[in-house]
Design a protein around this motif. Sequence first.
Motif, PDB file in Angstrom:
ATOM      1  N   ASP A  30      67.211  51.220  -3.757  1.00 37.97           N
ATOM      2  CA  ASP A  30      66.976  50.546  -2.484  1.00 37.97           C
ATOM      3  C   ASP A  30      65.539  50.749  -2.014  1.00 37.97           C
ATOM      4  N   TYR A  31      64.780  51.521  -2.760  1.00 38.63           N
ATOM      5  CA  TYR A  31      63.429  51.861  -2.339  1.00 38.63           C
ATOM      6  C   TYR A  31      62.385  51.265  -3.285  1.00 38.63           C
ATOM      7  N   LYS A  32      61.169  51.220  -2.799  1.00 40.67           N
ATOM      8  CA  LYS A  32      60.054  50.772  -3.626  1.00 40.67           C
ATOM      9  C   LYS A  32      59.891  51.719  -4.813  1.00 40.67           C
ATOM     10  N   ILE A  33      59.775  51.134  -6.011  1.00 39.43           N
ATOM     11  CA  ILE A  33      59.635  51.953  -7.222  1.00 39.43           C
ATOM     12  C   ILE A  33      58.162  52.156  -7.529  1.00 39.43           C
TER      13      ILE A  33
ATOM     14  N   ASP B 129      52.766  53.583   7.609  1.00 43.85           N
ATOM     15  CA  ASP B 129      53.312  52.756   6.522  1.00 43.85           C
ATOM     16  C   ASP B 129      54.057  53.584   5.480  1.00 43.85           C
ATOM     17  N   LEU B 130      54.274  54.844   5.752  1.00 43.21           N
ATOM     18  CA  LEU B 130      54.912  55.710   4.764  1.00 43.21           C
ATOM     19  C   LEU B 130      56.430  55.679   4.893  1.00 43.21           C
ATOM     20  N   GLY B 131      57.115  55.960   3.787  1.00 44.63           N
ATOM     21  CA  GLY B 131      58.575  55.993   3.789  1.00 44.63           C
ATOM     22  C   GLY B 131      59.075  56.605   2.497  1.00 44.63           C
TER      23      GLY B 131
ATOM     24  N   ASP C  15      59.981  61.352  -0.330  1.00 41.94           N
ATOM     25  CA  ASP C  15      59.657  60.940   1.031  1.00 41.94           C
ATOM     26  C   ASP C  15      58.168  61.172   1.312  1.00 41.94           C
ATOM     27  N   GLU C  16      57.441  60.070   1.365  1.00 34.53           N
ATOM     28  CA  GLU C  16      56.000  60.169   1.611  1.00 34.53           C
ATOM     29  C   GLU C  16      55.691  60.769   2.982  1.00 34.53           C
ATOM     30  N   ARG C  17      56.610  60.609   3.942  1.00 35.55           N
ATOM     31  CA  ARG C  17      56.383  61.145   5.281  1.00 35.55           C
ATOM     32  C   ARG C  17      56.360  62.669   5.270  1.00 35.55           C
ATOM     33  N   GLU C  18      57.154  63.260   4.365  1.00 38.54           N
ATOM     34  CA  GLU C  18      57.133  64.711   4.250  1.00 38.54           C
ATOM     35  C   GLU C  18      55.802  65.184   3.676  1.00 38.54           C
ATOM     36  N   VAL C  19      55.254  64.374   2.771  1.00 39.51           N
ATOM     37  CA  VAL C  19      53.928  64.692   2.229  1.00 39.51           C
ATOM     38  C   VAL C  19      52.894  64.656   3.356  1.00 39.51           C
ATOM     39  N   ALA C  20      53.004  63.615   4.199  1.00 44.50           N
ATOM     40  CA  ALA C  20      52.063  63.474   5.317  1.00 44.50           C
ATOM     41  C   ALA C  20      52.170  64.668   6.258  1.00 44.50           C
TER      42      ALA C  20
END
Length: 247
Positions: free
Chosen positions: A53-56, A154-156, A131-136
């Motif tokens: 369901d997510y961008k690959i 724009d992160l998710g 989760d890119e937001r956790e990286v941020a």
Amino acid sequence: MVERGALPINIKNFKSTKKIALATIGLITIAGLAVYYIGDLKKQRFLYSSDSDYKIVSGEVSFRETFHSVKGLAENADIIAEAEVISQKNNSNYERLDVYTVSELRLTKVYKGDVEIDDTVSVLETGGEFDEREVAKYFSGKSRKSGSESRNDDLGVIMQGIAGSIPMKQGNTYFVFLTEDDDDIYNIVGSVQGKIKINSENTLVSQVSPETIDQHGDLYFLPENYSGQNISELRNDVEQLIATSPN
């Protein structure tokens, strides 16, 4: 017999040679059309589902070893089986920006290996939900210490994979070729090569897109050759290989 200079030409033989040449051209044309037709049939039957369901986001790696046939996969597998993914866990490292997934597989049919139906095995694959937001958050803490801020609008969540292949998905069933690693953990033979999804109609489904298969040549021969086919085709091929194997 007609003479042209010093070289005699037999008209009858010339006509026979011409017929042979035309027949050869005809056979070559038919063979070419057959190859085109078979290739077109493969494209028509090919089934693909990203199952995410997510961008690959796909990274490229240098594989330690790759294979070019089902025989190669079978010879190097400790376990060959059909299996259902009953649970799994993503293991993200936000500092290193990587993730791996450990899936628990319940074996539903066994072709090779010191295991039985309903046994479970753990399989580790590179990639998974990330989760890119956790990286941020992780790096923003460091940014605040240095007096700078970063935006993350724009992160998710994304799905990481390697060479266009993402890890197996919980609830799905797969035909797998596995090799044992340390601590009772198994890996996919050929890193991404030795797995293909089986849908509810017992049809094989590629989780690698046709564009990725074209890009990587023979790396994905398993989905290229079997996607869209009934599972019986792959079963028969593997059972024949096992029956004729010296081991």
